[in-house]
Design a protein around this motif. Structure first.
Motif, PDB file in Angstrom:
ATOM      1  N   LEU A 121       0.812  -1.209   0.000  1.00 58.24           N
ATOM      2  CA  LEU A 121       0.000   0.000   0.000  1.00 58.24           C
ATOM      3  C   LEU A 121       0.849   1.264   0.000  1.00 58.24           C
ATOM      4  O   LEU A 121       0.402   2.315  -0.446  1.00 58.24           O
ATOM      5  CB  LEU A 121      -0.936   0.000   1.210  1.00 58.24           C
ATOM      6  CG  LEU A 121      -1.962  -1.151   1.249  1.00 58.24           C
ATOM      7  CD1 LEU A 121      -2.818  -1.057   2.496  1.00 58.24           C
ATOM      8  CD2 LEU A 121      -2.831  -1.130  -0.012  1.00 58.24           C
ATOM      9  N   ILE A 122       2.072   1.171   0.514  1.00 61.56           N
ATOM     10  CA  ILE A 122       3.003   2.297   0.483  1.00 61.56           C
ATOM     11  C   ILE A 122       4.372   1.769   0.069  1.00 61.56           C
ATOM     12  O   ILE A 122       4.892   0.837   0.678  1.00 61.56           O
ATOM     13  CB  ILE A 122       3.095   3.002   1.850  1.00 61.56           C
ATOM     14  CG1 ILE A 122       1.733   3.581   2.246  1.00 61.56           C
ATOM     15  CG2 ILE A 122       4.147   4.109   1.812  1.00 61.56           C
ATOM     16  CD1 ILE A 122       1.737   4.284   3.584  1.00 61.56           C
ATOM     17  N   THR A 123       4.942   2.356  -0.973  1.00 58.51           N
ATOM     18  CA  THR A 123       6.231   1.915  -1.493  1.00 58.51           C
ATOM     19  C   THR A 123       7.186   3.097  -1.548  1.00 58.51           C
ATOM     20  O   THR A 123       6.802   4.198  -1.941  1.00 58.51           O
ATOM     21  CB  THR A 123       6.085   1.333  -2.920  1.00 58.51           C
ATOM     22  OG1 THR A 123       5.095   0.308  -2.905  1.00 58.51           O
ATOM     23  CG2 THR A 123       7.406   0.758  -3.409  1.00 58.51           C
ATOM     24  N   VAL A 124       8.428   2.866  -1.137  1.00 56.14           N
ATOM     25  CA  VAL A 124       9.460   3.902  -1.200  1.00 56.14           C
ATOM     26  C   VAL A 124      10.253   3.712  -2.490  1.00 56.14           C
ATOM     27  O   VAL A 124      10.741   2.618  -2.774  1.00 56.14           O
ATOM     28  CB  VAL A 124      10.406   3.830   0.015  1.00 56.14           C
ATOM     29  CG1 VAL A 124      11.461   4.929  -0.081  1.00 56.14           C
ATOM     30  CG2 VAL A 124       9.630   3.950   1.310  1.00 56.14           C
ATOM     31  N   ILE A 226       4.265  11.437  -3.175  1.00 54.55           N
ATOM     32  CA  ILE A 226       4.693  12.579  -2.374  1.00 54.55           C
ATOM     33  C   ILE A 226       6.183  12.438  -2.083  1.00 54.55           C
ATOM     34  O   ILE A 226       6.723  11.325  -2.064  1.00 54.55           O
ATOM     35  CB  ILE A 226       3.905  12.685  -1.052  1.00 54.55           C
ATOM     36  CG1 ILE A 226       4.088  11.402  -0.219  1.00 54.55           C
ATOM     37  CG2 ILE A 226       2.433  12.946  -1.327  1.00 54.55           C
ATOM     38  CD1 ILE A 226       3.422  11.479   1.150  1.00 54.55           C
ATOM     39  N   PRO A 227       6.899  13.559  -1.864  1.00 57.04           N
ATOM     40  CA  PRO A 227       8.335  13.467  -1.546  1.00 57.04           C
ATOM     41  C   PRO A 227       8.542  12.793  -0.195  1.00 57.04           C
ATOM     42  O   PRO A 227       7.723  12.925   0.712  1.00 57.04           O
ATOM     43  CB  PRO A 227       8.790  14.930  -1.515  1.00 57.04           C
ATOM     44  CG  PRO A 227       7.710  15.702  -2.200  1.00 57.04           C
ATOM     45  CD  PRO A 227       6.438  14.948  -1.967  1.00 57.04           C
ATOM     46  N   ALA A 228       9.677  12.082  -0.086  1.00 58.26           N
ATOM     47  CA  ALA A 228      10.018  11.428   1.182  1.00 58.26           C
ATOM     48  C   ALA A 228      11.248  12.040   1.824  1.00 58.26           C
ATOM     49  O   ALA A 228      11.635  11.642   2.921  1.00 58.26           O
ATOM     50  CB  ALA A 228      10.243   9.931   0.966  1.00 58.26           C
ATOM     51  N   LEU A 236       7.370   8.560  -1.950  1.00 56.88           N
ATOM     52  CA  LEU A 236       6.442   7.547  -1.471  1.00 56.88           C
ATOM     53  C   LEU A 236       5.325   7.374  -2.502  1.00 56.88           C
ATOM     54  O   LEU A 236       4.712   8.351  -2.932  1.00 56.88           O
ATOM     55  CB  LEU A 236       5.832   7.941  -0.136  1.00 56.88           C
ATOM     56  CG  LEU A 236       6.752   8.042   1.082  1.00 56.88           C
ATOM     57  CD1 LEU A 236       5.927   8.349   2.321  1.00 56.88           C
ATOM     58  CD2 LEU A 236       7.533   6.756   1.284  1.00 56.88           C
ATOM     59  N   GLU A 237       5.096   6.139  -2.887  1.00 54.23           N
ATOM     60  CA  GLU A 237       3.934   5.813  -3.717  1.00 54.23           C
ATOM     61  C   GLU A 237       2.864   5.279  -2.773  1.00 54.23           C
ATOM     62  O   GLU A 237       3.028   4.234  -2.145  1.00 54.23           O
ATOM     63  CB  GLU A 237       4.295   4.768  -4.767  1.00 54.23           C
ATOM     64  CG  GLU A 237       3.111   4.343  -5.620  1.00 54.23           C
ATOM     65  CD  GLU A 237       3.478   3.261  -6.627  1.00 54.23           C
ATOM     66  OE1 GLU A 237       2.565   2.753  -7.318  1.00 54.23           O
ATOM     67  OE2 GLU A 237       4.677   2.902  -6.709  1.00 54.23           O
ATOM     68  N   VAL A 238       1.773   6.011  -2.644  1.00 58.19           N
ATOM     69  CA  VAL A 238       0.718   5.681  -1.690  1.00 58.19           C
ATOM     70  C   VAL A 238      -0.484   5.121  -2.442  1.00 58.19           C
ATOM     71  O   VAL A 238      -1.030   5.782  -3.326  1.00 58.19           O
ATOM     72  CB  VAL A 238       0.289   6.921  -0.890  1.00 58.19           C
ATOM     73  CG1 VAL A 238      -0.801   6.560   0.125  1.00 58.19           C
ATOM     74  CG2 VAL A 238       1.492   7.549  -0.190  1.00 58.19           C
ATOM     75  N   ARG A 239      -0.884   3.900  -2.067  1.00 56.55           N
ATOM     76  CA  ARG A 239      -2.074   3.293  -2.662  1.00 56.55           C
ATOM     77  C   ARG A 239      -3.068   2.846  -1.579  1.00 56.55           C
ATOM     78  O   ARG A 239      -3.966   2.073  -1.871  1.00 56.55           O
ATOM     79  CB  ARG A 239      -1.675   2.109  -3.555  1.00 56.55           C
ATOM     80  CG  ARG A 239      -0.937   2.552  -4.813  1.00 56.55           C
ATOM     81  CD  ARG A 239      -0.674   1.423  -5.779  1.00 56.55           C
ATOM     82  NE  ARG A 239      -0.013   1.913  -6.976  1.00 56.55           N
ATOM     83  CZ  ARG A 239      -0.632   2.366  -8.061  1.00 56.55           C
ATOM     84  NH1 ARG A 239      -1.951   2.385  -8.085  1.00 56.55           N
ATOM     85  NH2 ARG A 239       0.042   2.809  -9.101  1.00 56.55           N
ATOM     86  N   GLN A 240      -2.848   3.318  -0.366  1.00 61.25           N
ATOM     87  CA  GLN A 240      -3.788   3.037   0.709  1.00 61.25           C
ATOM     88  C   GLN A 240      -5.035   3.900   0.467  1.00 61.25           C
ATOM     89  O   GLN A 240      -4.949   5.135   0.449  1.00 61.25           O
ATOM     90  CB  GLN A 240      -3.143   3.379   2.052  1.00 61.25           C
ATOM     91  CG  GLN A 240      -3.651   2.573   3.221  1.00 61.25           C
ATOM     92  CD  GLN A 240      -5.057   3.008   3.652  1.00 61.25           C
ATOM     93  OE1 GLN A 240      -5.440   4.147   3.449  1.00 61.25           O
ATOM     94  NE2 GLN A 240      -5.806   2.094   4.246  1.00 61.25           N
TER      95      GLN A 240
END
Length: 338
Positions: A121-124, A226-228, A236-240
């Motif tokens: 759900l969240i990937t860096v 969003i930036p990390a 961050l790739e957010v798919r939650q």
């Protein structure tokens, strides 16, 4: 014969013999073995400096005199080493088969209760080139992109990534998709921004605000980037779903508050000689922010911010910073709506 590494002290050689396996003879062992092959035999005392030769069966006692050592032919020694290696491989293969057999019933039992694996759900993501590639892939079939681009996204060093983003956006528009972009007011007349929208063709709109959040890209309201870290080399790739919905709602509310910039610009009105930018600066000054913080929040350099502060002070008749705060409060300029 063993293939374990050899390391032994002998009475004749108090220094430790270097540890090594049979596949890489030490320098001393090589020298003694070559001499034994050349001369046919050696006295046992001559091989005392290389005990690894006897340990690995490169030298054997002579049948007629145990005080002498005879070399084992290299072909014979190699054959024995290879055979030992093959036996080890066979042993490991049999061990692997036994492990697989013992775990198979457990894996079958686990499969009855485990849920199938899902995408994270969240990937860096790291490295800007890789992040750009991930965005390319995520937008392959996208039909909507919502994005927030703060002023520091438009430095000369980022031109290469802007070109890639322009290509991605036009491909999306060519599929009939739509783009909504938010910027700061300070970018309304920035040449890179104007040039970008002169090139894009399709359903694309842009608006501006005094302040925006950090960079945000929302794709089809199902994925957000969003930036990390500060330099944006991590993302961050957010798919939650809940997080993506929250970010999308935030964007929609900022969008409704923003001033149109493209395709048709709406000019912000000036009230009693106070420009919209000066009102934004006044709001930050009332909160006690320094000039550098005001400049950063509104996307301008400190010198420009101070010029606006000086003009605001002149308009309100302020002679000091303390008086300026008082006059801002008394003027009511922050209570007025556009």
């Amino acid at each position: 014969m063993t293939d374990e590494t050899y390391d032994r002290r002998t009475p004749a050689d108090p220094a430790p013999h270097p540890a090594h396996g049979p596949e890489e003879l030490c320098a001393e062992g090589t020298e003694v073995y070559v001499r034994a092959l050349r001369e046919g035999r050696l006295r046992s005392t001559e091989a005392g400096s290389a005990p690894c030769l006897a340990a690995y069966d490169f030298l054997r006692p002579a049948l007629d005199d145990v005080d002498w050592l005879e070399p084992v032919a290299p072909a014979v020694a190699l054959h024995k080493l290879l055979r030992a290696s093959e036996e080890r491989v066979a042993d490991e293969r049999r061990r692997s088969e036994r492990l697989a057999e013992s775990f198979e019933p457990l894996m079958q039992l686990s499969a009855q209760y485990d849920t199938p694996p899902t995408d994270p759900l969240i990937t860096v993501h790291s490295e800007k080139d890789h992040i750009s590639t991930v965005l390319d892939k995520s937008m392959t079939h996208a039909t909507e992109v919502l994005t927030i681009q703060p002023h520091n996204s438009y430095t000369p060093s980022k031109a290469r990534f802007r070109d890639a983003a322009l290509r991605r956006d036009q491909e999306l528009l060519d599929r009939g998709g739509r783009i909504r972009a938010l910027y700061q007011h300070t970018l309304r007349h920035a040449p890179p921004i104007l040039a970008r929208y002169e090139q894009l063709r399709g359903d694309v709109q842009a608006r501006t605000l005094d302040e925006v959040t950090d960079r945000l890209i929302i794709i089809d309201r199902t994925a957000a980037f969003i930036p990390a870290n500060a330099d944006r080399s991590l993302a961050l790739e957010v798919r939650q779903p809940a997080l993506v919905t929250y970010l999308t709602t935030t964007f929609d509310r900022l969008w409704r508050l923003a001033t149109p910039m493209h395709p048709q610009a709406v000019h912000q009105p000036t009230l009693n000689g106070i420009t919209p930018r000066q009102r934004a600066i006044a709001a930050l000054l009332i909160d006690g922010h320094t000039d550098s913080v005001v400049a950063d929040r509104l996307g301008m350099n400190v010198r420009t911010a101070r010029v606006h502060i000086a003009k605001l002070a002149a308009t309100l008749g302020s002679e000091s910073r303390a008086q300026l705060g008082y006059l801002i409060g008394q003027s009511g300029i922050l209570d007025r709506e556009e």
